[in-house]
Design a protein around this motif. Structure first.
Motif, mmCIF file in Angstrom:
data_model
loop_
_atom_site.group_PDB
_atom_site.id
_atom_site.type_symbol
_atom_site.label_atom_id
_atom_site.label_comp_id
_atom_site.label_asym_id
_atom_site.label_seq_id
_atom_site.Cartn_x
_atom_site.Cartn_y
_atom_site.Cartn_z
ATOM 1 N N ARG A 68 -23.398 -18.602 -14.005
ATOM 2 C CA ARG A 68 -24.887 -18.670 -14.037
ATOM 3 C C ARG A 68 -25.411 -17.564 -13.392
ATOM 4 O O ARG A 68 -26.488 -17.222 -13.797
ATOM 5 C CB ARG A 68 -25.152 -19.953 -12.833
ATOM 6 N N ARG A 74 -30.041 -18.302 -15.790
ATOM 7 C CA ARG A 74 -31.009 -19.133 -16.930
ATOM 8 C C ARG A 74 -30.111 -20.491 -17.093
ATOM 9 O O ARG A 74 -30.908 -21.319 -17.422
ATOM 10 C CB ARG A 74 -30.906 -18.076 -18.144
ATOM 11 N N GLU A 75 -28.997 -20.692 -16.500
ATOM 12 C CA GLU A 75 -28.379 -21.757 -17.132
ATOM 13 C C GLU A 75 -28.718 -23.169 -16.042
ATOM 14 O O GLU A 75 -28.447 -22.787 -14.930
ATOM 15 C CB GLU A 75 -26.925 -21.765 -17.303
ATOM 16 N N SER A 76 -29.429 -23.893 -16.566
ATOM 17 C CA SER A 76 -29.511 -25.099 -15.567
ATOM 18 C C SER A 76 -28.601 -25.823 -15.154
ATOM 19 O O SER A 76 -27.643 -26.117 -16.026
ATOM 20 C CB SER A 76 -30.550 -26.021 -16.148
ATOM 21 N N ARG A 78 -29.369 -28.947 -13.771
ATOM 22 C CA ARG A 78 -29.714 -30.398 -13.812
ATOM 23 C C ARG A 78 -28.941 -31.188 -14.788
ATOM 24 O O ARG A 78 -29.039 -30.799 -15.921
ATOM 25 C CB ARG A 78 -31.075 -30.149 -14.127
ATOM 26 N N ARG A 82 -27.977 -38.079 -18.968
ATOM 27 C CA ARG A 82 -27.061 -37.769 -19.870
ATOM 28 C C ARG A 82 -25.774 -37.233 -19.187
ATOM 29 O O ARG A 82 -24.595 -37.402 -19.546
ATOM 30 C CB ARG A 82 -27.655 -36.987 -20.991
ATOM 31 N N PHE A 183 -25.648 -34.719 -26.658
ATOM 32 C CA PHE A 183 -26.382 -34.118 -25.485
ATOM 33 C C PHE A 183 -26.263 -32.616 -25.460
ATOM 34 O O PHE A 183 -25.677 -32.322 -24.443
ATOM 35 C CB PHE A 183 -25.984 -34.747 -24.201
ATOM 36 N N ARG A 184 -26.872 -31.972 -26.427
ATOM 37 C CA ARG A 184 -26.462 -30.460 -26.473
ATOM 38 C C ARG A 184 -27.321 -29.709 -25.336
ATOM 39 O O ARG A 184 -26.819 -28.827 -25.233
ATOM 40 C CB ARG A 184 -27.104 -30.060 -27.849
ATOM 41 N N ASP A 185 -28.349 -30.255 -24.826
ATOM 42 C CA ASP A 185 -28.916 -29.608 -23.509
ATOM 43 C C ASP A 185 -28.434 -29.898 -22.206
ATOM 44 O O ASP A 185 -28.924 -29.157 -21.212
ATOM 45 C CB ASP A 185 -30.524 -29.921 -23.543
ATOM 46 N N THR A 186 -27.352 -30.577 -22.168
ATOM 47 C CA THR A 186 -26.640 -30.902 -20.833
ATOM 48 C C THR A 186 -25.679 -29.886 -20.877
ATOM 49 O O THR A 186 -24.791 -29.498 -21.460
ATOM 50 C CB THR A 186 -25.808 -32.395 -20.902
ATOM 51 N N PRO A 187 -25.649 -29.421 -19.447
ATOM 52 C CA PRO A 187 -24.503 -28.106 -18.979
ATOM 53 C C PRO A 187 -23.180 -28.861 -18.839
ATOM 54 O O PRO A 187 -22.958 -29.729 -17.893
ATOM 55 C CB PRO A 187 -25.058 -28.180 -17.532
#
Length: 310
Positions: A68, A74-76, A78, A82, A183-187
């Motif tokens: 990060r 830039r990587e969340s 949160r 999910r 859940f592509r937007d999940t870290p």
């Protein structure tokens, strides 16, 4: 002039690909130690997952923070519902994974787990109507016959429970893969760190993780470190090579696991497991090999390689 300018880029690409192959192969080898470490530790499965989660969550979290920072934050981090669902499901699958090694042969667990891509394809079709290729259906049917031979041989031998846990873990891993794609937007890596920490919390309240021998404590720390190392090596290596190639190289985890079990535990599975395992491995490597060959042909033809569906 154009030729001389293009050579460094080509060299850099080749070097990155070679480095990616080394990282993913190393990840498969480290993952292959899971069965040996689990069987070498005298503690119960929940204690093992507690220590694995404690050490693994710290190291993976440090890796996430490092990545990060390099990306300019830039990587969340949160998770949302999910991400928490991923973390909980991953923790449950990990408990089944570690427990399976305690009740059956390392080879059985590794080979049953090798069918995860096919189980993922079937579940993805049932749950979200995601189509899969005829090639995958044939490979799934062949691998299922191999698993059936292995499981059938477990009746009356005391290993059936372990084989069942391995199947449960494989289904859990398949569901995890489906959720990761959905859940592509999940870290995802951060969710993995949280999942490992949940294992630590559960083990702390259910068992007494400090009631272990000095020998087991060393092995437990090594187990947690190997889990984190394998995860990081895979994450970094998979960024540098095509998905088909990383899948093929990742399949090497199975022969590594069987080899290490033989070398360090003198564990030789029964004939039925060997026969069923050979069938599964043939299906897995043939399927992965065809994907890899198809990706190479597209690359040689100058076409952009699309994402390969199961």
């Amino acid at each position: 002039m154009t030729e001389s300018l293009s050579m460094p880029a080509t060299t850099d690409t080749a070097a990155e690909r070679t480095f990616g192959i080394i990282l993913v192969s190393a990840s498969a080898a480290v993952f292959g130690l899971t069965g040996v470490l689990t069987k070498s530790i005298h503690a119960d499965p929940l204690t093992i997952t507690c220590w694995r989660g404690f050490v693994g969550s710290i190291l993976i979290a440090l890796y996430v923070f490092w990545r990060r920072r390099r990306s300019g934050r830039r990587e969340s981090l949160r998770l949302g519902w999910r991400g928490w669902l991923l973390a909980v499901e991953g923790a449950l699958a990990s408990i089944a994974f570690v427990s399976a090694f305690k009740f059956t042969f390392v080879a059985n667990v590794a080979i049953i787990y090798a069918t995860a891509p096919f189980v993922t394809a079937v579940l993805a079709f049932v749950l979200v109507r995601e189509r899969f290729r005829l090639q995958t259906l044939v490979a799934a049917a062949v691998s299922l016959s191999g698993v059936a031979i292995m499981v059938w041989s477990g009746f009356g031998t005391g290993h059936l429970f372990g084989d069942g846990l391995a199947l449960l873990m494989t289904i859990g891993s398949a569901l995890y893969m489906i959720m990761v794609r959905a859940f592509r937007d999940t870290p995802v890596v951060w969710a993995g760190a949280v999942s490992a920490f949940l294992l630590f919390v559960l083990g702390w309240f259910v068992t007494d993780p400090l009631a272990v021998s000095a020998r087991d404590a060393v092995l437990l720390v090594a187990f947690g470190m190997s889990f984190a190392l394998a995860s990081i090596l895979w994450t970094e290596g998979a960024r540098l090579i095509p998905a088909a190639e990383s899948g093929l190289l990742g399949s090497a985890e199975v022969p590594f696991a069987i080899l290490f079990a033989f070398l360090f535990l003198a564990e030789v599975p029964p004939a039925a497991s060997m026969i069923g395992g050979a069938i599964v491995l043939c299906a897995v490597f043939a399927h992965a090999g065809r994907d890899w060959q198809a990706a190479r042909q597209r690359s040689a033809g100058g076409k952009s390689a699309p994402e390969i569906n199961l």
